[in-house]
Design a protein around this motif. Structure first.
Motif, PDB file in Angstrom:
ATOM      1  N   GLN A   5      66.822  54.352  33.297  1.00 57.13           N
ATOM      2  CA  GLN A   5      67.625  53.638  34.290  1.00 57.13           C
ATOM      3  C   GLN A   5      68.306  52.439  33.644  1.00 57.13           C
ATOM      4  O   GLN A   5      69.510  52.188  33.873  1.00 57.13           O
ATOM      5  CB  GLN A   5      66.737  53.192  35.458  1.00 57.13           C
ATOM      6  CG  GLN A   5      66.168  54.343  36.284  1.00 57.13           C
ATOM      7  CD  GLN A   5      64.915  54.940  35.631  1.00 57.13           C
ATOM      8  OE1 GLN A   5      64.487  54.449  34.562  1.00 57.13           O
ATOM      9  NE2 GLN A   5      64.384  55.982  36.255  1.00 57.13           N
ATOM     10  N   ASP A   6      67.536  51.687  32.810  1.00 60.61           N
ATOM     11  CA  ASP A   6      68.119  50.532  32.142  1.00 60.61           C
ATOM     12  C   ASP A   6      69.220  50.964  31.175  1.00 60.61           C
ATOM     13  O   ASP A   6      70.242  50.287  31.028  1.00 60.61           O
ATOM     14  CB  ASP A   6      67.048  49.733  31.400  1.00 60.61           C
ATOM     15  CG  ASP A   6      66.058  49.070  32.363  1.00 60.61           C
ATOM     16  OD1 ASP A   6      66.403  48.921  33.546  1.00 60.61           O
ATOM     17  OD2 ASP A   6      64.938  48.747  31.916  1.00 60.61           O
ATOM     18  N   TYR A   7      68.957  52.081  30.521  1.00 57.75           N
ATOM     19  CA  TYR A   7      69.942  52.557  29.542  1.00 57.75           C
ATOM     20  C   TYR A   7      71.252  52.945  30.230  1.00 57.75           C
ATOM     21  O   TYR A   7      72.343  52.666  29.731  1.00 57.75           O
ATOM     22  CB  TYR A   7      69.359  53.745  28.782  1.00 57.75           C
ATOM     23  CG  TYR A   7      70.328  54.374  27.796  1.00 57.75           C
ATOM     24  CD1 TYR A   7      70.664  53.736  26.600  1.00 57.75           C
ATOM     25  CD2 TYR A   7      70.930  55.606  28.071  1.00 57.75           C
ATOM     26  CE1 TYR A   7      71.558  54.307  25.704  1.00 57.75           C
ATOM     27  CE2 TYR A   7      71.822  56.178  27.173  1.00 57.75           C
ATOM     28  CZ  TYR A   7      72.123  55.534  25.993  1.00 57.75           C
ATOM     29  OH  TYR A   7      73.024  56.092  25.102  1.00 57.75           O
ATOM     30  N   GLN A   8      71.175  53.532  31.423  1.00 59.31           N
ATOM     31  CA  GLN A   8      72.375  53.959  32.138  1.00 59.31           C
ATOM     32  C   GLN A   8      73.185  52.769  32.670  1.00 59.31           C
ATOM     33  O   GLN A   8      74.395  52.887  32.909  1.00 59.31           O
ATOM     34  CB  GLN A   8      71.986  54.903  33.292  1.00 59.31           C
ATOM     35  CG  GLN A   8      71.468  56.241  32.838  1.00 59.31           C
ATOM     36  CD  GLN A   8      72.507  57.038  32.057  1.00 59.31           C
ATOM     37  OE1 GLN A   8      73.729  56.934  32.338  1.00 59.31           O
ATOM     38  NE2 GLN A   8      72.032  57.804  31.085  1.00 59.31           N
ATOM     39  N   GLU A  22      78.754  50.062  24.774  1.00 64.35           N
ATOM     40  CA  GLU A  22      77.462  49.728  24.152  1.00 64.35           C
ATOM     41  C   GLU A  22      76.580  50.973  23.993  1.00 64.35           C
ATOM     42  O   GLU A  22      75.887  51.151  23.000  1.00 64.35           O
ATOM     43  CB  GLU A  22      76.772  48.651  24.998  1.00 64.35           C
ATOM     44  CG  GLU A  22      75.495  48.128  24.335  1.00 64.35           C
ATOM     45  CD  GLU A  22      74.863  47.006  25.135  1.00 64.35           C
ATOM     46  OE1 GLU A  22      73.721  46.623  24.761  1.00 64.35           O
ATOM     47  OE2 GLU A  22      75.454  46.511  26.112  1.00 64.35           O
ATOM     48  N   ARG A  23      76.635  51.844  25.028  1.00 64.29           N
ATOM     49  CA  ARG A  23      75.812  53.066  24.930  1.00 64.29           C
ATOM     50  C   ARG A  23      76.267  53.936  23.775  1.00 64.29           C
ATOM     51  O   ARG A  23      75.467  54.540  23.077  1.00 64.29           O
ATOM     52  CB  ARG A  23      75.909  53.863  26.254  1.00 64.29           C
ATOM     53  CG  ARG A  23      75.157  53.217  27.401  1.00 64.29           C
ATOM     54  CD  ARG A  23      74.830  54.246  28.476  1.00 64.29           C
ATOM     55  NE  ARG A  23      75.991  54.988  28.910  1.00 64.29           N
ATOM     56  CZ  ARG A  23      76.769  54.631  29.902  1.00 64.29           C
ATOM     57  NH1 ARG A  23      76.539  53.509  30.576  1.00 64.29           N
ATOM     58  NH2 ARG A  23      77.808  55.378  30.252  1.00 64.29           N
ATOM     59  N   GLU A  24      77.599  54.003  23.576  1.00 64.77           N
ATOM     60  CA  GLU A  24      78.084  54.835  22.474  1.00 64.77           C
ATOM     61  C   GLU A  24      77.622  54.289  21.131  1.00 64.77           C
ATOM     62  O   GLU A  24      77.282  55.044  20.214  1.00 64.77           O
ATOM     63  CB  GLU A  24      79.619  54.897  22.536  1.00 64.77           C
ATOM     64  CG  GLU A  24      80.138  55.698  23.710  1.00 64.77           C
ATOM     65  CD  GLU A  24      81.661  55.681  23.771  1.00 64.77           C
ATOM     66  OE1 GLU A  24      82.274  54.964  22.943  1.00 64.77           O
ATOM     67  OE2 GLU A  24      82.215  56.392  24.634  1.00 64.77           O
ATOM     68  N   GLY A  25      77.603  52.945  21.011  1.00 66.34           N
ATOM     69  CA  GLY A  25      77.134  52.357  19.754  1.00 66.34           C
ATOM     70  C   GLY A  25      75.652  52.661  19.521  1.00 66.34           C
ATOM     71  O   GLY A  25      75.215  52.954  18.399  1.00 66.34           O
ATOM     72  N   ILE A  26      74.874  52.521  20.590  1.00 59.80           N
ATOM     73  CA  ILE A  26      73.424  52.826  20.470  1.00 59.80           C
ATOM     74  C   ILE A  26      73.209  54.291  20.092  1.00 59.80           C
ATOM     75  O   ILE A  26      72.373  54.614  19.235  1.00 59.80           O
ATOM     76  CB  ILE A  26      72.710  52.476  21.792  1.00 59.80           C
ATOM     77  CG1 ILE A  26      72.712  50.958  22.019  1.00 59.80           C
ATOM     78  CG2 ILE A  26      71.287  53.016  21.775  1.00 59.80           C
ATOM     79  CD1 ILE A  26      72.156  50.529  23.365  1.00 59.80           C
ATOM     80  N   ASP A  27      73.958  55.196  20.733  1.00 54.81           N
ATOM     81  CA  ASP A  27      73.778  56.639  20.454  1.00 54.81           C
ATOM     82  C   ASP A  27      74.101  56.952  18.997  1.00 54.81           C
ATOM     83  O   ASP A  27      73.433  57.782  18.357  1.00 54.81           O
ATOM     84  CB  ASP A  27      74.666  57.466  21.382  1.00 54.81           C
ATOM     85  CG  ASP A  27      74.163  57.453  22.817  1.00 54.81           C
ATOM     86  OD1 ASP A  27      72.982  57.095  23.007  1.00 54.81           O
ATOM     87  OD2 ASP A  27      74.926  57.835  23.728  1.00 54.81           O
ATOM     88  N   ALA A  46      64.459  55.892  19.976  1.00 56.48           N
ATOM     89  CA  ALA A  46      64.944  55.638  21.349  1.00 56.48           C
ATOM     90  C   ALA A  46      65.554  54.225  21.447  1.00 56.48           C
ATOM     91  O   ALA A  46      65.221  53.334  20.654  1.00 56.48           O
ATOM     92  CB  ALA A  46      63.788  55.777  22.333  1.00 56.48           C
ATOM     93  N   PRO A  47      66.435  53.996  22.429  1.00 61.35           N
ATOM     94  CA  PRO A  47      66.991  52.651  22.648  1.00 61.35           C
ATOM     95  C   PRO A  47      65.862  51.675  22.972  1.00 61.35           C
ATOM     96  O   PRO A  47      64.865  52.038  23.594  1.00 61.35           O
ATOM     97  CB  PRO A  47      67.934  52.847  23.822  1.00 61.35           C
ATOM     98  CG  PRO A  47      68.222  54.306  23.855  1.00 61.35           C
ATOM     99  CD  PRO A  47      67.016  54.975  23.351  1.00 61.35           C
ATOM    100  N   ALA A  48      66.044  50.405  22.591  1.00 57.45           N
ATOM    101  CA  ALA A  48      64.980  49.426  22.811  1.00 57.45           C
ATOM    102  C   ALA A  48      65.558  48.132  23.376  1.00 57.45           C
ATOM    103  O   ALA A  48      66.727  47.798  23.169  1.00 57.45           O
ATOM    104  CB  ALA A  48      64.263  49.146  21.498  1.00 57.45           C
ATOM    105  N   LYS A  49      64.706  47.429  24.079  1.00 60.83           N
ATOM    106  CA  LYS A  49      65.040  46.118  24.622  1.00 60.83           C
ATOM    107  C   LYS A  49      63.821  45.228  24.468  1.00 60.83           C
ATOM    108  O   LYS A  49      62.752  45.572  24.967  1.00 60.83           O
ATOM    109  CB  LYS A  49      65.436  46.235  26.093  1.00 60.83           C
ATOM    110  CG  LYS A  49      65.835  44.893  26.724  1.00 60.83           C
ATOM    111  CD  LYS A  49      66.222  45.107  28.173  1.00 60.83           C
ATOM    112  CE  LYS A  49      66.647  43.760  28.785  1.00 60.83           C
ATOM    113  NZ  LYS A  49      67.013  43.909  30.216  1.00 60.83           N
TER     114      LYS A  49
END
Length: 807
Positions: free
Chosen positions: A192-195, A201-206, A181-184
């Motif tokens: 919500q944070d991910y959206q 950036e989201r595409e890179g994380i995915d 999963a994405p992390a911070k």
């Protein structure tokens, strides 16, 4: 006129001389019972018992009381004692197909040993396996396998987790397991944070997340394979440890039973099954009970895990010497072939190989099986099962409920057991001949007939055998022993039973009863030994217990209800004698026979036959009278009269031809007008030549008429006319013999009708001259004269009077 020989008292009863016995009492004789008078049957039984070819089973036929069962069992036990003991047969669990238990054959006595060894094996295996799996060595080796697995798995996951963190991701847990999963700041980012992140950036994380998820899935698959390998290593370790724990135990048993290949193979299967199911030995008893097999799986294994290693001894011969001899007195299907029993479990009927029960065929395997034929035939399906087992030379458990489908449940199909048994059926001659005529399998399976007779020759050896039989009964049943005169009285009774002075009865059931009853009366009187007086009292008491009907008949005669004359002379009337069987007692009953002759339809009319009260044998005897009359009196002119004959006051069926001579005497008296003596009774059959033929029951008939004469008063002239051929059958009661000796009663044997008619009328019978004419003043002359008168009357009236239909 022919002079008629009268029998003396000694001719009316054979006497056994007590002086021929060389003992003071039967106590001096041995207690062993030996076959008496059944040489033919014993030879056949000996042949059948030793003949090993297929189908040579034995049927012992004969009337009850001839010693069939006792002699058969004694003979077979003697032969079986010289034979080697038969094998033990056991059923064990079939590890390949639990529904088909395996049969094991072992030498005699080894079945019990195997059962005990298997019980001890399971106990030892339970202890050794538990000990082995609780050892430090096993724990260390198992822990090492698991530690290696965990370390490798943990190392790979740690390295993967580092890569995930470097990629700015984290490992979380989802519904389907671990996920990337994405992390911070090292924590899983909320949706919500991910959206809120920029699209780029989201595409890179995915993309990074997809790559890591695939890598995680690959790691998980490798982990599953590694876990499986670890479990396999643990299972292999368990097998290794279990084999180490029980290998020596199994090997010891295999060495013990090395000569029995079936047992060695079975022990291999037991070893493999224990190793495969070693966890069952590591569970506590309570835990095992909680995991008992459900009903639908009970046939895949017994109710308890260890039960599958038990040995079910179907039949063992540990304590027996020689081959078995089994007498089954209740040969039902299950008792013959064995059965598979059931128990109720949670509403279902369940079973396993330990509930297979043996039948008589199993118990007698290798030896002899004795059955009562009527009992086998009367039990449903038992006869067919017996024939099926003999034809196939094997036996398997069967039950009536399976054949009739009374219980709908899964059952076992045990391996059939090879059958090597000699069957002896015991039954009546009628049953033997019915089976032989109507059952084609019977003649193939029971080829030996052991025929037990009811009589034997009265030889010196036979008389001595009677003494030995009496001695054996007294020894075995703790009865008072017999004096020589007591033995002689029993021998005389044996002659009377068979009604032949030259023979002895082999119906030893009745002889044994007389021995017991005579000993009883001797004991009651306080006598040390049984003498002739006690035997006679036993016979008298037995008669008194059974002759109530006879006494009632005599009362009717005394009261005048039944008409019997014992004095005087009457035309066309004679005293006949019949016998009335009443179970264990036979009554001699005198009956009045009358005849009347008149002009009418030619022939002899038997009134009893006309009203259907006469049997076929009696009718045959009556028709023979017509042949006699025609041959003697109708060679030159036809019979022109009608003669009616009847048994007076007789309302039951008349059967037998023993009254034929009495009917003919009565008929000749009616035709001649010459009266017959009423102080004589007559018995005897007759043929068309006028020869008087022998009959049965002569002693009872004479005694019956004697009792009547004694009741109404003995005059010194009374007696009985009997066939000369029956003289050898005379064995009259002492009372009658004493009356004959005192001249109060008489026995006259005759061989022809002419001899008898002269005795009954006191008038010569008359012989024909060269022209065929009989002298005047003779019985035959008077008959011929009367018939001529009838013929003339019929010619005069045109043959139509008296109801004659004419020609």
């Amino acid at each position: 006129m022919t002079s008629h020989m009268e029998l003396s008292a000694h001719q009316c009863r054979w006497r056994c001389d007590p002086s021929q016995f060389d003992f003071g009492s039967t106590e001096e004789l041995p207690a062993e019972i030996v076959p008496i008078g059944q040489q033919r049957a014993m030879n056949a039984l000996d042949f059948g018992a030793d003949m090993r070819s297929e189908g040579y089973n034995v049927f012992a036929l004969g009337p009850p009381g001839t010693g069939r069962t006792s002699l058969v069992l004694a003979t077979l036990k003697r032969k079986a004692a010289e034979m080697p003991p038969s094998s033990d047969w056991c059923y064990v669990h079939n590890f390949e197909d639990p529904r088909q238990p395996r049969a094991l054959e072992l030498p005699a006595g080894m079945g019990v040993a195997l059962r005990e060894d298997m019980q001890e094996l399971i106990e030892d295996a339970d202890r050794e396996i538990t000990k082995a799996f609780e050892s430090d060595e096993y724990s260390e080796r198992r822990d090492e396998i698991l530690r290696e697995f965990r370390e490798e798995r943990g190392k790979e996951l740690q390295e993967f987790e580092r890569e995930v963190q470097e990629a700015g991701l984290a490992i979380g847990r989802g519904p389907a397991g671990l996920i990337v999963a994405p992390a911070k700041d090292g924590e899983v980012m909320s949706p919500q944070d991910y959206q809120q992140l920029p699209q780029e950036e989201r595409e890179g994380i995915d993309q990074r997340r997809q790559e890591m998820q695939e890598k995680l899935d690959d790691i998980m698959r490798r982990g599953q394979r590694a876990e499986k390998q670890a479990r396999a290593k643990v299972a292999e370790l368990d097998r290794e440890v279990a084999l180490y724990a029980i290998g020596g135990l199994i090997k010891d048993l295999q060495e013990k039973y090395a000569e029995i290949e079936q047992v060695v193979t079975y022990l291999d299967q037991v070893r493999d099954d224990i190793i495969a199911n070693v966890d069952a030995f590591r569970e506590e008893p309570e835990e095992e009970a909680e995991h008992a097999a459900p009903p639908e799986r009970l046939l895949e294994g017994p109710r308890r895990s260890h039960d599958r290693y038990r040995v079910n001894i179907l039949w063992g011969h540990q304590d027996s010497e020689g081959a078995p001899v089994v007498f089954e007195n209740n040969p039902t299907l299950e008792n013959l072939t064995g059965d598979v029993e059931y128990v109720a479990y949670m509403g279902a009927l369940v079973t396993d190989f330990t509930m297979i029960k043996p039948g008589a065929l199993h118990r007698a395997n290798g030896g002899y099986l004795v059955l009562e034929a009527l009992s086998v035939l009367s039990k449903p399906l038992a006869w067919d099962a017996l024939k099926r087992a003999l034809k196939s030379s094997q036996v398997r458990p069967e039950s009536l409920r399976e054949h009739l489908r009374l219980v709908s449940t899964v059952t076992l199909e045990p391996e059939p057991i090879p059958l090597d048994v000699k069957v002896v059926l015991i039954g009546s001659p009628l049953l033997y001949y019915l089976l032989y005529a109507h059952d084609e399998d019977f003649r193939k399976l029971f080829k030996v007939k052991s025929d037990f007779g009811v009589q034997m020759e009265r030889t010196t050896e036979g008389v001595q055998d009677y003494a030995r039989f009496i001695a054996a009964r007294c020894h075995q049943e703790k009865l008072k022993h017999f004096k020589p005169d007591g033995v002689a009285a029993v021998v005389e009774h044996g002659v009377r039973l068979v009604e032949d002075s030259e023979r002895l009865s082999t119906q030893f059931l009745e002889v044994a009863d007389l021995v017991r009853e005579a000993a009883f009366w001797a004991s009651r009187e306080g006598a040390e030994l049984v003498g002739v007086e006690h035997v006679r009292r036993a016979i008298g008491e037995s008669i008194q217990r059974s002759n109530r009907i006879e006494e009632r008949l005599l009362e009717h005669i005394e009261e005048g209800t039944l008409f019997i004359d014992v004095e005087g002379s009457v035309v066309g009337q004679v005293n006949g004698i019949s016998v009335v069987p009443l179970g264990d007692y036979v009554v001699g009953k005198p009956s009045r026979i009358t005849a009347r002759s008149y002009l009418g339809k030619p022939g002899v009319m038997n009134i009893d036959r006309e009203v259907k009260l006469a049997g076929p044998i009696h009718n045959k005897g009556t028709l023979a009278l017509t042949g006699f009359l025609g041959q003697r009196f109708a060679t030159r002119c036809p019979l022109s009269c009608s003669v009616s004959i009847a048994f007076e006051q007789l309302y039951d069926e008349v059967e037998g031809d023993s009254a034929a001579s009495a009917e003919l005497y009565c008929l000749l008296s009616s035709l001649s007008g010459i009266p017959l003596r009423q102080d004589l009774a007559v018995t005897g059959s007759v043929n068309q030549h006028g020869q008087v033929q022998p009959i049965g029951g002569v002693n009872r008939k004479i005694e019956g008429f004697f009792a009547t004469c004694k009741l109404m008063g003995l005059t010194g002239t009374q007696g009985v006319v009997i066939p000369a051929a029956n003289v050898r059958n005379l064995m009259l009661r002492e009372e009658v013999v004493e009356a004959i000796a005192g001249g109060e009663f008489h026995i006259y044997p005759v061989g022809t009708i002419d001899q008898g008619i002269e005795l009954l009328t006191g008038v010569p019978a008359g012989e024909p001259d060269e022209n065929g004419d009989f002298p005047e003043g003779t019985v035959n002359g008077e008959v011929a004269s009367r018939l001529a008168e009838f013929a003339e009357a019929q010619r005069k009236y045109g043959g139509r009077q008296g109801g004659n239909d004419g020609d």
